[in-house]
Scaffold this active site. Structure first.
Site, mmCIF file in Angstrom:
data_model
loop_
_atom_site.group_PDB
_atom_site.id
_atom_site.type_symbol
_atom_site.label_atom_id
_atom_site.label_comp_id
_atom_site.label_asym_id
_atom_site.label_seq_id
_atom_site.Cartn_x
_atom_site.Cartn_y
_atom_site.Cartn_z
ATOM 1 N N ARG B 38 62.371 107.957 -11.155
ATOM 2 C CA ARG B 38 63.553 107.638 -10.352
ATOM 3 C C ARG B 38 63.844 106.143 -10.331
ATOM 4 O O ARG B 38 65.009 105.724 -10.350
ATOM 5 C CB ARG B 38 63.386 108.195 -8.937
ATOM 6 N N ASP B 147 69.364 113.654 8.556
ATOM 7 C CA ASP B 147 68.596 113.405 7.335
ATOM 8 C C ASP B 147 68.704 111.918 7.001
ATOM 9 O O ASP B 147 69.665 111.254 7.406
ATOM 10 C CB ASP B 147 69.143 114.247 6.176
#
Lengths: 207, 281
Positions: B38, B147
């Site tokens: 990533r 979130d």
């Protein structure tokens, strides 16, 4: 009545927000009458590296266990010399919950606790020495075995040695074997020491 | 391009420490491949010539935009409707019953689902309440869901799901609360409007202070990504986000007893959950 969309979540303006969130404001909030305000102050003080002294002072007089818990967590996060001294002081507390929480906190600070460990293991109070051994139980530090060997070699108190020998059974290596035999000879009339040392020797032999 | 760049051991350690301080999430060495992949993707996307250049940007960018994008990339968002359904049964048969019995004044009951991921949990709670809690005729319920990942929050607000997400739902509920949208299933607009989605970093005290007065918190399979200290800190923030007597539900492999002693263990027939004592101040 039904499912209802909540009002949009926004910064709250009540109780704990009455005081400013800068260092002086948080230090005032740490002495507020409302435990919720004290918990929030203790939590927010984690962002202030100079807050350890005030937190340690509050911990000495704090009567609400939930606030003490948050103070201990913040002291662990700060982890400076004053914070570690404050945690160490809790080992002398009559409050078992506070003591256990401090032991758990200290386990998370291996590098910071290491410099005071020798001193703790030589403390005049055998209970403090036992709690120090409890800290070693899961302290991720390369000297743990060395400290435990020294305890069973030198500590005059049978209960301190018993706690240490139990732990050596879990973390000890061949290095501990001669001292375990010496311990058995030193406490020849103590059946528990004989049993625990034999068990530790057996476990070490099994690798 | 990606192959030409490397994340060294030292880079990985630096990044791990930084990301931990910002989010409370700690990547073990075993997650190295996941993290490197990533990071390299983000370095490509931002035309960063080296890890050092990219890392400097993430740390010092005034808008914080790249840090948020990186957080979005590093979070795992895999869930489905009615996952660990036994806790929803516990919600309607035990937890809410106890709360309404103790609550003298009529008020809205508040449920917080965190992390929201793509919305399966908060919408699933809403459906479960509509189907299985008859007292919904007498009580208002507010559902907030949060979130750290802003992209997944947008996805949750859209309420559009693949077959994988809805496979545990009985066909009758699927027909009642969803409509087909090509290969996807779109959740009913009323349900979408019933949930308030917010961005929260549970490791950030200021974020957590904005979320309060909840009766029940679902926080399943999030704390497993944290180290002991961050886990404890977050549990203590949840304590203050709950009303006295409020409950917190963790994932089946998690135990609050190993995190904090502030909560009481409650063993209901359907599930083990944790409660802020009624007498707590």
């Amino acid at each position: 009545m039904a499912l209802k969309k909540p009002a949009p979540t926004a910064p709250s303006s009540d109780d704990e927000r009455r005081l400013a969130r800068d260092l002086p404001g948080l230090l005032s909030a740490l002495a507020a009458a409302d435990p919720l305000a004290r918990r929030w102050a203790a939590r927010d003080l984690a962002a202030h590296p100079n807050a350890s002294r005030a937190l340690v002072d509050r911990l000495r007089i704090e009567t609400e266990p939930s606030v003490s818990q948050v103070i201990l967590t913040t002291l662990t996060r700060l982890g400076d010399e004053i914070a570690v001294a404050g945690l160490t002081e809790c080992l002398r507390s009559e409050d078992a919950m506070l003591r256990n929480a401090a032991i758990e906190a200290m386990k998370q600070l291996p590098d910071e606790v290491a410099p005071v460990m020798e001193q703790l293991l030589k403390d005049d109070d055998p209970d403090v020495r036992i709690f120090a051994v409890d800290v070693l139980e899961s302290l991720r530090h390369p000297r743990v075995e060395e400290w435990l060997i020294r305890v069973i070699a030198e500590d005059p108190h049978v209960n301190v040695c018993a706690t240490a020998v139990d732990l050596l059974g879990e973390v000890g290596s061949e290095r501990a074997v001669p001292t375990l035999h010496a311990l058995k000879a030193r406490f020849v009339d103590e059946p528990y020491i004989q049993f625990a040392a034999d068990l530790a020797l057996k476990r070490i032999a099994q690798g | 391009m990606t192959q030409a760049r490397m994340i060294s051991d030292e880079d990985f350690r630096k990044f791990r420490e930084f990301f931990y301080r910002k989010t409370g999430m700690l990547f073990e060495d075993s997650k190295r491949y996941f993290v490197d992949k990533r990071l390299l993707e983000r370095m490509d996307a931002t035309d960063s010539e080296s890890f050092r250049a990219y890392f400097t940007m993430v740390r010092f960018q005034a808008s914080g935009e790249e840090l948020q994008t990186l957080i979005n990339a590093m979070t795992v968002n895999e869930t489905y409707f009615f996952r660990e359904e036994y806790q929803f049964r516990c919600l309607v048969d035990s937890m809410l019953e106890e709360i309404v019995t103790h609550t003298r004044q009529q008020r809205a009951l508040r449920i917080w689902s965190v992390p929201s991921s793509s919305g399966e949990e908060p919408y699933g709670i809403a459906i479960y309440l509509l189907e299985h809690w008859p007292r919904l005729d007498d009580w208002d319920i507010e559902i907030v869901s949060s979130d750290i990942d802003t992209e997944i929050l947008n996805q949750a607000r859209r309420g559009r799901y693949t077959h994988r997400s809805i496979q545990n739902l009985p066909p009758s509920l699927l027909a009642k609360y969803f409509r087909r949208d090509g290969d996807h299933y779109l959740i009913d607009q009323e349900l979408r409007e019933a949930v308030d989605f917010t961005r929260v970093n549970v490791s950030d005290a200021a974020d957590m202070r904005r979320h309060r007065h909840f009766d029940i918190i679902f926080c399943r399979n999030l704390l497993i990504y944290f180290d002991d200290l961050s886990r404890k800190q977050t549990a203590e923030s949840f304590y203050d986000a709950l009303n006295p007597g409020g409950f917190i539900c963790l994932g089946h492999s998690e135990s609050m007893s190993r995190i904090s002693s502030l909560f009481r263990v409650r063993k209901f027939p359907e599930a083990i959950v944790y409660q802020k004592p009624w007498e707590a101040r």
